[in-house]
Design a protein around this motif. Structure first.
Motif, PDB file in Angstrom:
ATOM      1  N   ALA A  41       0.846  -1.191   0.000  1.00  0.00           N
ATOM      2  CA  ALA A  41       0.000   0.000   0.000  1.00  0.00           C
ATOM      3  C   ALA A  41       0.881   1.240   0.000  1.00  0.00           C
ATOM      4  O   ALA A  41       1.930   1.277   0.650  1.00  0.00           O
ATOM      5  CB  ALA A  41      -0.900  -0.006   1.229  1.00  0.00           C
TER       6      ALA A  41
ATOM      7  N   ARG B 154       1.040   3.785   8.366  1.00  0.00           N
ATOM      8  CA  ARG B 154      -0.163   2.948   8.527  1.00  0.00           C
ATOM      9  C   ARG B 154      -1.353   3.773   8.997  1.00  0.00           C
ATOM     10  O   ARG B 154      -2.494   3.533   8.579  1.00  0.00           O
ATOM     11  CB  ARG B 154       0.134   1.811   9.534  1.00  0.00           C
ATOM     12  CG  ARG B 154      -1.086   0.949   9.888  1.00  0.00           C
ATOM     13  CD  ARG B 154      -1.621   0.237   8.669  1.00  0.00           C
ATOM     14  NE  ARG B 154      -2.899  -0.446   8.920  1.00  0.00           N
ATOM     15  CZ  ARG B 154      -4.097   0.111   8.751  1.00  0.00           C
ATOM     16  NH1 ARG B 154      -4.207   1.381   8.328  1.00  0.00           N
ATOM     17  NH2 ARG B 154      -5.188  -0.581   8.974  1.00  0.00           N
TER      18      ARG B 154
ATOM     19  N   ARG C 275      -2.354  -3.889   7.136  1.00  0.00           N
ATOM     20  CA  ARG C 275      -2.114  -3.558   5.727  1.00  0.00           C
ATOM     21  C   ARG C 275      -0.689  -3.966   5.377  1.00  0.00           C
ATOM     22  O   ARG C 275       0.227  -3.864   6.210  1.00  0.00           O
ATOM     23  CB  ARG C 275      -2.303  -2.061   5.481  1.00  0.00           C
ATOM     24  CG  ARG C 275      -3.716  -1.543   5.731  1.00  0.00           C
ATOM     25  CD  ARG C 275      -4.706  -2.061   4.693  1.00  0.00           C
ATOM     26  NE  ARG C 275      -4.333  -1.697   3.344  1.00  0.00           N
ATOM     27  CZ  ARG C 275      -4.694  -0.546   2.744  1.00  0.00           C
ATOM     28  NH1 ARG C 275      -5.430   0.346   3.408  1.00  0.00           N
ATOM     29  NH2 ARG C 275      -4.326  -0.301   1.506  1.00  0.00           N
TER      30      ARG C 275
ATOM     31  N   ASP D 151       3.124  -6.997   7.250  1.00  0.00           N
ATOM     32  CA  ASP D 151       1.727  -6.729   7.578  1.00  0.00           C
ATOM     33  C   ASP D 151       1.710  -5.887   8.859  1.00  0.00           C
ATOM     34  O   ASP D 151       2.109  -6.369   9.929  1.00  0.00           O
ATOM     35  CB  ASP D 151       0.958  -8.030   7.780  1.00  0.00           C
ATOM     36  CG  ASP D 151       0.745  -8.774   6.472  1.00  0.00           C
ATOM     37  OD1 ASP D 151       0.712  -8.102   5.415  1.00  0.00           O
ATOM     38  OD2 ASP D 151       0.628 -10.011   6.498  1.00  0.00           O
TER      39      ASP D 151
END
Length: 453
Positions: free
Chosen positions: A200, A266, A275, A310
């Motif tokens: 992302a 984040r 994410r 993650d």
């Protein structure tokens, strides 16, 4: 006289990225001595007095004619405005790959020296070494010392194609030998990794046309905007406590900073669960080659490490730092930094190989310039800049340039105002500062004194 660029160096040609070093000064500057010192550096390092050309087979560095070579530029005016202008002023296409400017304030006691170098011929370590060597030369000239001509140390024996023996060898030619099948296997693995774990990116928030750089509004005023920098610095006490906390936890300061950047990013992304974020860490190859390449060799000598993680909003920062530290340590232990350098030419075809949520450079602890009596360095900065920031992409990595000059941690956040607004980057910077200060509470505290600019 010329020298062909290796495939890795050629990647920087299209980027037109540059290192911008600046030194705020207080006292009297001997302009003639500073001009002579810069001339001596350009004479010792051919890359500073070269241009990039395409010769049909590829790109080359070609020495400029005598009347085209760079020389010190003198300016007068407001130092902050001058810094913003120099940060946004690209090196001329087809011109010298370096620029040196001395800006003096009306009081003639405050000055700003700016040294700009194209990343095709330098990296962070060599640009800092060059900056310090320039001031060493200046000090010797002012104090009347007997100073030998500066020598551009070579990273290896000159190759037969080099018509000037002072050209340093490209680092990509100094890598240890390897089986081509090993490199192909490594590349296949990296391509599969980026396919399975897309990261992302932080969305842009700037509104094109909403204000102008240096004017009213908090946006851009144009499709490209301007380059600005939000800065975070910690005083020596907090820097020492941050290092102590990292050491006690068995991680590097780089891992702590990277974890803080990831956690901050984040919080700018939607969704409640974890994410997948990416952290890109440049890796210095100089000390890892045999023989080592000195910082005085003016060549780009870095590769990168991309790791995907993650990251949940409630992830404990020290746990994240341990993960970042462990993965980077394993990367180096496997020798993957050499493999990564070999696959660098693949990046134009597969940009995802270096696509990350945050880019965390780290020059480590470096000395500032040594100056003669009557002149002192008030501040030293290193900021990367480039020509294109692609606001049309809608999102991108956040860049953080980390360096500790004279024991004080500094993180520079360069950005285009066509992508991230001033308020966005100020808030991002402040959140990173707060996160780093939380790490320092593990050590005895006196007065919280983190400075921002």
């Amino acid at each position: 006289m010329h020298r062909a660029l290796c495939p890795v160096e050629t990647l920087y040609v299209g980027q037109r990225s540059r290192a911008v070093l600046s030194c705020a000064l207080r006292g009297r500057v001997d302009v003639a001595a500073l001009s002579a010192a810069y001339d001596a550096m350009a004479q010792a390092h051919p890359g500073l007095r070269s241009r990039i050309e395409h010769d049909g087979a590829g790109h080359v560095l070609r020495l400029l004619d005598e009347d085209e070579r760079p020389s010190l530029t003198l300016r007068y005016g407001d130092l902050e405005e001058a810094y913003a202008e120099e940060l946004n002023r690209p090196l001329t296409v087809g011109g010298p790959l370096s620029r040196a400017v001395l800006v003096s304030a009306p009081d003639e006691e405050s000055h700003l020296f700016v040294l700009v170098i194209d990343h095709t011929v330098t990296d962070g370590h060599s640009s800092i070494a060059l900056h310090n060597a320039l001031w060493d030369r200046y000090r010797a000239l002012v104090e009347g010392e007997s100073a030998a001509e500066p020598a551009a140390e070579l990273s290896a024996q000159p190759s037969a194609e080099l018509s000037d023996p002072r050209w340093p060898e490209p680092v990509s030619r100094l890598l240890p030998p390897v089986d081509e099948a090993d490199t192909a296997t490594y590349l296949d693995g990296r391509l599969e990794e980026v396919r399975r774990h897309p990261v992302a990116l932080v969305p842009y928030d700037a509104v094109p046309g909403d204000g102008t750089r240096g004017g009213a509004g908090d946006g851009t005023g144009g499709p490209q905007g301007g380059i600005e920098v939000r800065r975070l610095t910690l005083d020596a006490d907090h820097t020492a406590r941050l290092r102590r906390t990292a050491r006690d936890a068995g991680v590097s300061v780089h891992a702590v900073v990277a974890a803080t950047l990831l956690a901050t990013a984040r919080r700018r992304l939607d969704g409640d669960g974890p994410r997948t974020l990416g952290c890109l860490s440049p890796v210095d190859l100089r000390s890892r080659l045999s023989p080592p390449v000195p910082a005085t060799a003016l060549v780009p000598a870095v590769t990168t490490h991309l790791q995907t993680l993650d990251v949940a909003e409630d992830l404990e920062p020290l746990e994240l730092a341990r993960t970042v530290h462990g993965r980077l340590s394993d990367f180096l232990a496997r020798g993957d930094h050499f493999r990564e350098m070999r696959i660098t030419p693949e990046i134009p075809r597969t940009p995802a190989l270096q696509l990350a949520t945050v880019i965390a450079t780290n020059m480590g602890v470096v000395p500032g310039p040594r100056l003669p009596e009557g002149l002192r360095a008030v501040d030293v900065r290193l900021v990367p800049a480039r020509e294109q920031y692609f606001p049309q992409a809608g999102r991108s990595p956040v860049m953080a340039c980390v360096v500790s000059f004279e024991g004080r941690l500094s993180i520079e956040f360069p950005h285009s105002t066509a992508c991230f607004s001033r308020s966005f980057m100020r808030a991002f910077r402040d959140d990173v500062r707060a996160g780093l200060l939380r790490f320092t509470t593990a050590a005895p505290s006196r007065r919280a004194d983190a400075l921002t600019a």
